[in-house]
Design a protein around this motif. Structure first.
Motif, PDB file in Angstrom:
ATOM      1  N   LEU A   1       0.849  -1.188   0.000  1.00 23.22           N
ATOM      2  CA  LEU A   1       0.000   0.000   0.000  1.00 23.22           C
ATOM      3  C   LEU A   1       0.886   1.239   0.000  1.00 23.22           C
ATOM      4  O   LEU A   1       1.563   1.517   0.992  1.00 23.22           O
TER       5      LEU A   1
ATOM      6  N   SER B   1       1.331   5.184  -0.113  1.00 25.99           N
ATOM      7  CA  SER B   1       0.666   6.452   0.161  1.00 25.99           C
ATOM      8  C   SER B   1       1.712   7.537   0.343  1.00 25.99           C
ATOM      9  O   SER B   1       2.872   7.254   0.645  1.00 25.99           O
ATOM     10  N   HIS B   2       1.270   8.759   0.208  1.00 23.40           N
ATOM     11  CA  HIS B   2       2.152   9.894   0.475  1.00 23.40           C
ATOM     12  C   HIS B   2       2.414  10.063   1.969  1.00 23.40           C
ATOM     13  O   HIS B   2       3.290  10.815   2.364  1.00 23.40           O
ATOM     14  N   SER B   3       1.648   9.358   2.782  1.00 25.72           N
ATOM     15  CA  SER B   3       1.742   9.474   4.225  1.00 25.72           C
ATOM     16  C   SER B   3       1.985   8.097   4.842  1.00 25.72           C
ATOM     17  O   SER B   3       1.224   7.157   4.582  1.00 25.72           O
TER      18      SER B   3
ATOM     19  N   VAL C   1      -1.137   7.114   6.802  1.00 24.63           N
ATOM     20  CA  VAL C   1      -2.262   6.660   5.990  1.00 24.63           C
ATOM     21  C   VAL C   1      -2.020   5.237   5.509  1.00 24.63           C
ATOM     22  O   VAL C   1      -2.891   4.362   5.615  1.00 24.63           O
ATOM     23  N   ALA C   2      -0.828   4.961   4.986  1.00 25.18           N
ATOM     24  CA  ALA C   2      -0.524   3.613   4.495  1.00 25.18           C
ATOM     25  C   ALA C   2      -0.647   2.589   5.610  1.00 25.18           C
ATOM     26  O   ALA C   2      -1.247   1.520   5.422  1.00 25.18           O
TER      27      ALA C   2
ATOM     28  N   GLY D   1       4.630   4.146   2.982  1.00 24.38           N
ATOM     29  CA  GLY D   1       4.159   5.517   2.925  1.00 24.38           C
ATOM     30  C   GLY D   1       5.206   6.523   3.317  1.00 24.38           C
ATOM     31  O   GLY D   1       6.081   6.247   4.129  1.00 24.38           O
TER      32      GLY D   1
ATOM     33  N   THR E   1       6.599  10.074  -1.660  1.00 20.71           N
ATOM     34  CA  THR E   1       6.755   8.653  -1.919  1.00 20.71           C
ATOM     35  C   THR E   1       8.237   8.338  -2.066  1.00 20.71           C
ATOM     36  O   THR E   1       9.022   9.181  -2.483  1.00 20.71           O
TER      37      THR E   1
ATOM     38  N   ALA F   1      -1.820   2.322  -4.954  1.00 17.68           N
ATOM     39  CA  ALA F   1      -1.261   3.636  -4.653  1.00 17.68           C
ATOM     40  C   ALA F   1      -2.378   4.650  -4.469  1.00 17.68           C
ATOM     41  O   ALA F   1      -3.441   4.529  -5.089  1.00 17.68           O
ATOM     42  N   ASP F   2      -2.111   5.674  -3.647  1.00 20.46           N
ATOM     43  CA  ASP F   2      -3.174   6.622  -3.330  1.00 20.46           C
ATOM     44  C   ASP F   2      -3.335   7.763  -4.326  1.00 20.46           C
ATOM     45  O   ASP F   2      -4.434   8.038  -4.762  1.00 20.46           O
TER      46      ASP F   2
ATOM     47  N   ALA G   1       2.425   8.978  -6.477  1.00 15.88           N
ATOM     48  CA  ALA G   1       2.692   7.626  -5.984  1.00 15.88           C
ATOM     49  C   ALA G   1       2.561   6.636  -7.128  1.00 15.88           C
ATOM     50  O   ALA G   1       3.372   5.722  -7.281  1.00 15.88           O
TER      51      ALA G   1
ATOM     52  N   PHE H   1      -8.063   3.248  -3.228  1.00 11.68           N
ATOM     53  CA  PHE H   1      -7.032   2.869  -2.264  1.00 11.68           C
ATOM     54  C   PHE H   1      -7.581   2.076  -1.082  1.00 11.68           C
ATOM     55  O   PHE H   1      -7.081   0.980  -0.781  1.00 11.68           O
TER      56      PHE H   1
END
Length: 136
Positions: A11, A13-15, A18-19, A42, A51, A73-74, A78, A103
């Motif tokens: 998974l 994510s930019h965070s 979050v991931a 993330g 990313t 990917a979100d 990403a 996502f």
């Protein structure tokens, strides 16, 4: 495919938060028990937003059991990072596929299907079908 191996899921994510949270949520909604491997990838190595090809590659190696790796990917960059890694051809395990899916809902569907022993095509299809689940 290795005997008994299941598709792994990454998974992106930019965070990092979050991931990791989506990985926990997917695991909880997948019913617990003996789940397929899922790893968050993330943020950046220094904990910032963004990313990281390095973090994505490490997560993909951790979940790779020989049955393939599904990557969700979100957001746009990403997706571009994963696409560039796949184009390079040597950063990700063989059998790694970027999956076009929402996502959160896609992660749940992918994990349920992978945990049930679905192959990479089935996992990708299940995740993509999450686009069809309307909320109204």
């Amino acid at each position: 495919m290795a005997d008994g191996a299941r598709v792994g899921i990454v998974l992106v994510s930019h965070s990092a938060e979050v991931a990791a949270s989506v990985a926990v949520l997917a695991g909880g909604l997948a019913g617990g028990g003996d789940l397929a491997p899922v790893e968050p990838a993330g943020g950046t190595p220094d904990g910032g937003l963004g990313t990281s090809a390095e973090l994505i590659a490490e997560a993909a190696r951790r979940v790779d059991g020989g049955a393939g790796v599904a990557v969700l990917a979100d957001l746009g960059s990403a997706v571009l990072t994963v696409q560039a890694m796949l184009a390079e051809g040597d950063e990700l395990p063989a059998g790694t596929r970027l999956v076009d899916a929402p996502f959160v809902e896609g992660a749940v569907a992918a994990l349920v299907t992978a945990s049930a022993g679905g192959d990479l095509n089935a996992v990708a299809d299940a995740a993509a079908e999450a686009y069809d689940f309307r909320k109204l």
